[in-house]
Design a protein around this motif. Structure first.
Motif, PDB file in Angstrom:
ATOM      1  N   ASP A   1      54.593  60.717  75.213  1.00 44.28           N
ATOM      2  CA  ASP A   1      53.827  60.566  73.973  1.00 44.28           C
ATOM      3  C   ASP A   1      54.758  60.373  72.778  1.00 44.28           C
ATOM      4  O   ASP A   1      54.472  59.565  71.893  1.00 44.28           O
ATOM      5  CB  ASP A   1      52.923  61.783  73.747  1.00 44.28           C
ATOM      6  CG  ASP A   1      51.782  61.864  74.747  1.00 44.28           C
ATOM      7  OD1 ASP A   1      51.378  60.819  75.287  1.00 44.28           O
ATOM      8  OD2 ASP A   1      51.296  62.983  74.987  1.00 44.28           O
TER       9      ASP A   1
ATOM     10  N   TRP B   1      48.028  52.726  74.427  1.00 47.79           N
ATOM     11  CA  TRP B   1      48.397  53.934  75.153  1.00 47.79           C
ATOM     12  C   TRP B   1      47.180  54.816  75.459  1.00 47.79           C
ATOM     13  O   TRP B   1      47.009  55.272  76.588  1.00 47.79           O
ATOM     14  CB  TRP B   1      49.433  54.719  74.354  1.00 47.79           C
ATOM     15  CG  TRP B   1      49.934  55.968  75.012  1.00 47.79           C
ATOM     16  CD1 TRP B   1      49.829  57.238  74.523  1.00 47.79           C
ATOM     17  CD2 TRP B   1      50.632  56.083  76.248  1.00 47.79           C
ATOM     18  NE1 TRP B   1      50.421  58.128  75.382  1.00 47.79           N
ATOM     19  CE2 TRP B   1      50.919  57.445  76.455  1.00 47.79           C
ATOM     20  CE3 TRP B   1      51.047  55.163  77.201  1.00 47.79           C
ATOM     21  CZ2 TRP B   1      51.598  57.907  77.577  1.00 47.79           C
ATOM     22  CZ3 TRP B   1      51.729  55.629  78.327  1.00 47.79           C
ATOM     23  CH2 TRP B   1      51.993  56.985  78.499  1.00 47.79           C
TER      24      TRP B   1
ATOM     25  N   ILE C   1      56.031  56.823  72.926  1.00 44.31           N
ATOM     26  CA  ILE C   1      54.987  55.896  72.478  1.00 44.31           C
ATOM     27  C   ILE C   1      54.856  55.973  70.963  1.00 44.31           C
ATOM     28  O   ILE C   1      54.710  54.945  70.286  1.00 44.31           O
ATOM     29  CB  ILE C   1      53.641  56.213  73.174  1.00 44.31           C
ATOM     30  CG1 ILE C   1      53.730  55.861  74.666  1.00 44.31           C
ATOM     31  CG2 ILE C   1      52.487  55.483  72.502  1.00 44.31           C
ATOM     32  CD1 ILE C   1      54.013  54.411  74.982  1.00 44.31           C
TER      33      ILE C   1
END
Length: 166
Positions: free
Chosen positions: A54, A78, A57
């Protein structure tokens, strides 16, 4: 948001070194390919990931936001790949996009990128932005998860095409 806080200033700094035409077409092609693939093969297995993914991203989202002002594309893809329901997707991508856009605006201000013409164009776009937000809020409650996914994919496809075809 934390990854984006690192990615946005780097993206803004890279603006001086990257050919914008190549970047625009590259991002457009990525969006078109992802959208077409996702529409053609709708039953994607949800991606399982942890916090480091995460953060990565978030960094990529911020980097792209700093480079292009499109600080929501990576996180939107995502959350779709994660297979989350529309409410969870929205809870994640809305604050991330808002933060990425705010950080990009601040980074561009520090870089001296704003001119009177830029501000004028921004002000011209505000009514369209407000209309889009109003329409989105009105439609959101009427969409189930599958319809929401399709709307997002169509919007990503149109965004990609608009980057490829001037």
């Amino acid at each position: 948001i934390i990854g984006g806080a690192v990615g946005v200033p780097i993206g803004t700094m890279l603006l001086a070194y990257i050919n914008p035409a190549y970047l625009r077409i590259g991002v457009g092609v990525l969006l078109v390919l992802y959208s077409i693939y996702s529409v053609a093969k709708p039953a994607l297995k949800p991606v399982q990931a942890a916090v480091p993914a995460d953060l990565g991203i978030g960094f990529l989202n911020g980097l792209l936001g700093g480079l292009t002002g499109l600080g929501g594309i990576v996180v939107t893809i995502w959350v779709q790949l994660r297979g989350w329901p529309k409410d969870v997707q929205r809870i994640v991508f809305q604050p991330v996009i808002l933060a990425a856009q705010a950080m990009t605006a601040i980074s561009l201000a520090f870089a001296g990128a704003y001119t009177a013409e830029t501000i004028k164009l921004y002000l011209y776009g505000l009514p369209v932005l407000a209309a889009g937000m109003w329409i989105g809020l009105r439609l959101y409650g009427r969409l189930d998860d599958a319809a929401f996914r399709k709307v997002i994919l169509v919007l990503l496809l149109v965004s990609g095409l608009s980057l490829i075809v001037p």
